[in-house]
Motif scaffolding. Structure first.
Motif, PDB file in Angstrom:
ATOM      1  N   PRO A  64       0.810  -1.224   0.000  1.00 22.11           N
ATOM      2  CA  PRO A  64       0.000   0.000   0.000  1.00 22.11           C
ATOM      3  C   PRO A  64       0.843   1.274   0.000  1.00 22.11           C
ATOM      4  O   PRO A  64       1.905   1.327   0.632  1.00 22.11           O
ATOM      5  N   LEU A  65       0.365   2.283  -0.739  1.00 20.91           N
ATOM      6  CA  LEU A  65       0.950   3.627  -0.824  1.00 20.91           C
ATOM      7  C   LEU A  65       2.247   3.699  -1.616  1.00 20.91           C
ATOM      8  O   LEU A  65       2.756   4.803  -1.863  1.00 20.91           O
ATOM      9  N   LYS A  66       2.799   2.568  -2.031  1.00 18.13           N
ATOM     10  CA  LYS A  66       4.078   2.613  -2.724  1.00 18.13           C
ATOM     11  C   LYS A  66       3.947   3.191  -4.134  1.00 18.13           C
ATOM     12  O   LYS A  66       4.936   3.633  -4.720  1.00 18.13           O
ATOM     13  N   GLY A  67       2.731   3.204  -4.683  1.00 18.26           N
ATOM     14  CA  GLY A  67       2.530   3.850  -5.978  1.00 18.26           C
ATOM     15  C   GLY A  67       2.836   5.335  -5.903  1.00 18.26           C
ATOM     16  O   GLY A  67       3.437   5.914  -6.813  1.00 18.26           O
ATOM     17  N   LEU A  68       2.414   5.958  -4.799  1.00 20.38           N
ATOM     18  CA  LEU A  68       2.728   7.374  -4.585  1.00 20.38           C
ATOM     19  C   LEU A  68       4.204   7.569  -4.260  1.00 20.38           C
ATOM     20  O   LEU A  68       4.829   8.527  -4.718  1.00 20.38           O
ATOM     21  N   HIS A  69       4.753   6.636  -3.524  1.00 19.93           N
ATOM     22  CA  HIS A  69       6.146   6.766  -3.106  1.00 19.93           C
ATOM     23  C   HIS A  69       7.120   6.668  -4.273  1.00 19.93           C
ATOM     24  O   HIS A  69       8.186   7.287  -4.246  1.00 19.93           O
ATOM     25  N   ILE A  70       6.755   5.919  -5.297  1.00 22.25           N
ATOM     26  CA  ILE A  70       7.664   5.824  -6.441  1.00 22.25           C
ATOM     27  C   ILE A  70       7.704   7.148  -7.197  1.00 22.25           C
ATOM     28  O   ILE A  70       8.728   7.512  -7.788  1.00 22.25           O
ATOM     29  N   VAL A  71       6.602   7.908  -7.145  1.00 21.86           N
ATOM     30  CA  VAL A  71       6.610   9.249  -7.732  1.00 21.86           C
ATOM     31  C   VAL A  71       7.557  10.150  -6.951  1.00 21.86           C
ATOM     32  O   VAL A  71       8.337  10.914  -7.529  1.00 21.86           O
ATOM     33  N   TYR A  72       7.506  10.043  -5.609  1.00 20.52           N
ATOM     34  CA  TYR A  72       8.448  10.794  -4.782  1.00 20.52           C
ATOM     35  C   TYR A  72       9.891  10.426  -5.137  1.00 20.52           C
ATOM     36  O   TYR A  72      10.765  11.300  -5.218  1.00 20.52           O
ATOM     37  N   SER A  73      10.146   9.142  -5.322  1.00 18.64           N
ATOM     38  CA  SER A  73      11.494   8.683  -5.636  1.00 18.64           C
ATOM     39  C   SER A  73      11.993   9.279  -6.950  1.00 18.64           C
ATOM     40  O   SER A  73      13.165   9.681  -7.061  1.00 18.64           O
TER      41      SER A  73
END
Length: 216
Positions: A64-73
């Protein structure tokens, strides 16, 4: 004898080629200083790409939430990678052309990156996988749990090594900015010590001579 620096030959980074960078064109302490700065930039890029890769795998695993986190990355690779590249330029040209203003810019910029790397090596916030992420990764169930745990260890180690090497690089540039090409020169250090000893010896001889004259 090193070849003249070809400032109009844009060869770095590979495939992008927006600046000139060639360690073989430097010699002595200049090469040593820039090599440390270059190592700091390399480790910064390695840590950023490691973070991007880890988050990509976690997205594919459905965390969960890693889809958004990859944008941050991705944004972090662009922003911090760009800042690191400018630092690479400032360190090389500042040292090679003896420009104190560029060296000071590198010191400030790399100093900020060192602090940032220290925080990222510890933090478990958003997309960052610092040492504090280990309990969460260990508590995760499923086949992705071992990957996240050991990937967190790798990323945290990358950030840890990065801030250590970055701090050493800042120290070297500070010393070079103060002392110029004589920085880190064993011969120069010995010469300075010999000069101090000679000055002290001359002062003592002069003082002794004055005392003798006064007695006469």
């Amino acid at each position: 004898m090193c070849s003249p620096i070809k400032w109009d030959e844009y060869n770095y980074p590979p495939f992008v080629r927006i600046m000139h960078f060639d360690l073989s064109e430097l010699e002595g302490s200049s090469r040593k200083v820039v090599r440390w700065a270059h190592a700091g930039f390399f480790l910064l890029v390695a840590a950023l790409m490691c973070n991007l890769l880890i988050n990509f795998v976690l997205v594919c695993a459905g965390v969960p939430l890693k889809g958004l986190h990859i944008v941050y990355s991705l944004f972090n690779v662009i922003i911090f990678g760009g800042l690191g590249l400018y630092g690479e330029y400032a360190s090389f040209k500042g040292v090679a052309a003896s420009k104190p203003s560029l060296m000071r810019r590198y010191i400030l910029l790399e100093g900020a990156i060192v602090v940032m790397s220290l925080l990222f090596s510890v933090m478990a916030v958003a997309n960052w996988n610092g040492w504090m992420r280990l309990p969460q990764a260990a508590a995760l169930e499923g086949p992705i749990a071992p990957f996240w745990f050991w990937a967190t260890v790798v990323e945290a180690v990358c950030w840890t090594v990065n801030y250590i090497v970055g701090a050493v690089a800042v120290y070297h540039v500070v010393e070079f900015e103060r002392n110029g090409p004589l920085a880190f020169s064993a011969r120069a250090t010995r010469g300075a010590k010999d000069a101090v000893k000679k000055a002290a010896g001359a002062a003592s001889v002069k003082g002794a001579g004055g005392i003798r004259l006064a007695r006469v």
